[in-house]
Design an enzyme around this catalytic site. Structure first.
Site, PDB file in Angstrom:
ATOM      1  N   CYS A  18      -5.605  -2.950   2.452  1.00  0.00           N
ATOM      2  CA  CYS A  18      -5.009  -2.719   3.789  1.00  0.00           C
ATOM      3  C   CYS A  18      -5.952  -2.737   5.099  1.00  0.00           C
ATOM      4  O   CYS A  18      -6.693  -4.438   5.179  1.00  0.00           O
ATOM      5  CB  CYS A  18      -4.807  -1.374   4.213  1.00  0.00           C
ATOM      6  SG  CYS A  18      -3.410  -1.476   5.940  1.00  0.00           S
ATOM      7  N   LYS A  61      -9.613   3.004  -2.073  1.00  0.00           N
ATOM      8  CA  LYS A  61     -10.130   1.873  -0.500  1.00  0.00           C
ATOM      9  C   LYS A  61     -11.215   2.822  -0.294  1.00  0.00           C
ATOM     10  O   LYS A  61     -10.962   3.977  -0.237  1.00  0.00           O
ATOM     11  CB  LYS A  61      -8.879   2.485   0.037  1.00  0.00           C
ATOM     12  CG  LYS A  61      -8.738   2.206   1.157  1.00  0.00           C
ATOM     13  CD  LYS A  61      -7.041   2.310   2.208  1.00  0.00           C
ATOM     14  CE  LYS A  61      -7.595   1.523   3.578  1.00  0.00           C
ATOM     15  NZ  LYS A  61      -6.540   1.800   4.346  1.00  0.00           N
ATOM     16  N   GLU A 118       0.931  -1.135  -0.189  1.00  0.00           N
ATOM     17  CA  GLU A 118       0.141  -0.291  -0.013  1.00  0.00           C
ATOM     18  C   GLU A 118       0.643   0.861   0.004  1.00  0.00           C
ATOM     19  O   GLU A 118       2.356   1.245   1.244  1.00  0.00           O
ATOM     20  CB  GLU A 118      -0.740   0.016   1.649  1.00  0.00           C
ATOM     21  CG  GLU A 118      -1.983   1.331   1.598  1.00  0.00           C
ATOM     22  CD  GLU A 118      -2.605   1.336   2.587  1.00  0.00           C
ATOM     23  OE1 GLU A 118      -3.742   1.714   3.172  1.00  0.00           O
ATOM     24  OE2 GLU A 118      -2.309   0.635   3.458  1.00  0.00           O
TER      25      GLU A 118
END
Length: 264
Positions: A149, A115, A49
């Site tokens: 994540c 995300k 990331e």
């Protein structure tokens, strides 16, 4: 004529590395070397990331444009290696900042994922806008679901309703919660009956938070098939078997018994 199901392998290279805080030039150069060190033929290269900056909230000064420097760099490596390359970076589009994953294929085409779950503990939601859709990438006969994540903590978002074969997470997941990282990666593989890969960083970021990696590959039964060198920098290539997915799902029809739901 009925289309034949792909039963081949997908070779995946995971790169676990330290990142230089908020320094794109050094990170690009560092990953140039690491990608060049891959000596075997691979199909997919995974980066962490925010691989060009570290997990920074300094979006205003570090952003790239949607088809800017980072995409050019990813395209160059995808072309040179003849492998897809994926990882997330800071992108500004239409006045908003996103933690955006690029999945770039050797022909230069790309797919993006923003995300969804922003890490409120680090106030990511105050600097970035969330994505609102999940993507499934069709690549070499494999269906791949890339996430980022903190998304790992939300199993509904990862639920395998499309019969995907590979779930992957690129991350900056800190040392203090690495036990959760290990447990959740394995759980996502088991419950979705797919391969699950997590690629994390090592080292310390600009806020002095330590990271110890634990990048790993799990098969559809939750067995770890990657290295035990959890906490060191490494580059590793593993072959994933489509036949393993087919055999496991045929023998254990758990996905057929999943609950039906719709995300609103």
């Amino acid at each position: 004529m009925q289309k034949q199901m792909n039963t081949g392998e997908l070779k995946v290279s995971i790169i676990q590395s330290d990142l230089t805080w908020e320094n794109k030039t050094k990170n690009f150069s560092h990953f140039d070397e690491l990608i060049s060190s891959i000596e075997v033929k691979t199909d997919l290269i995974l980066l962490p990331e925010m691989f060009s900056t570290g997990f920074s909230m300094n979006a205003e000064n570090l952003f790239d444009t949607p088809e800017g420097e980072t995409l050019k760099w990813l395209r160059a490596h995808a072309n040179n290696t003849q492998a897809a390359v994926t990882g997330s970076v800071i992108v500004k589009e239409n006045g908003n900042y996103y933690n955006r994953l690029y999945f770039v294929t050797p022909d230069g085409n790309f797919t993006t994922y923003d995300k969804k779950h922003l890490f409120t503990l680090a106030k990511e939601h105050k600097h970035y806008s969330p994505g609102d859709k999940r993507i499934i990438v069709d690549y070499k006969g494999w269906k791949i679901c890339p996430l980022i994540c903190y998304d790992l903590r939300f199993p509904v978002w990862a639920r395998n309703t499309e019969e995907y074969d590979l779930l992957l997470y690129v991350a900056n997941w800190p040392e203090k919660r690495v036990a959760a990282w290990d447990a959740l990666l394995k759980a996502r593989a088991i419950e979705n009956m797919s391969y699950c890969i997590g690629v994390n960083r090592i080292g310390k970021d600009g806020n002095d938070f330590p990271y110890i990696g634990h990048s790993a590959i799990y098969d559809a039964l939750g067995e770890k098939i990657s290295t035990d060198l959890y906490e060191e920098a490494f580059v590793e290539t593993r072959s994933l078997s489509k036949q393993h997915i087919l055999n496991t799902r045929k023998k254990l029809g758990f996905l057929k018994d999943r609950d039906n739901f719709r995300l609103l």
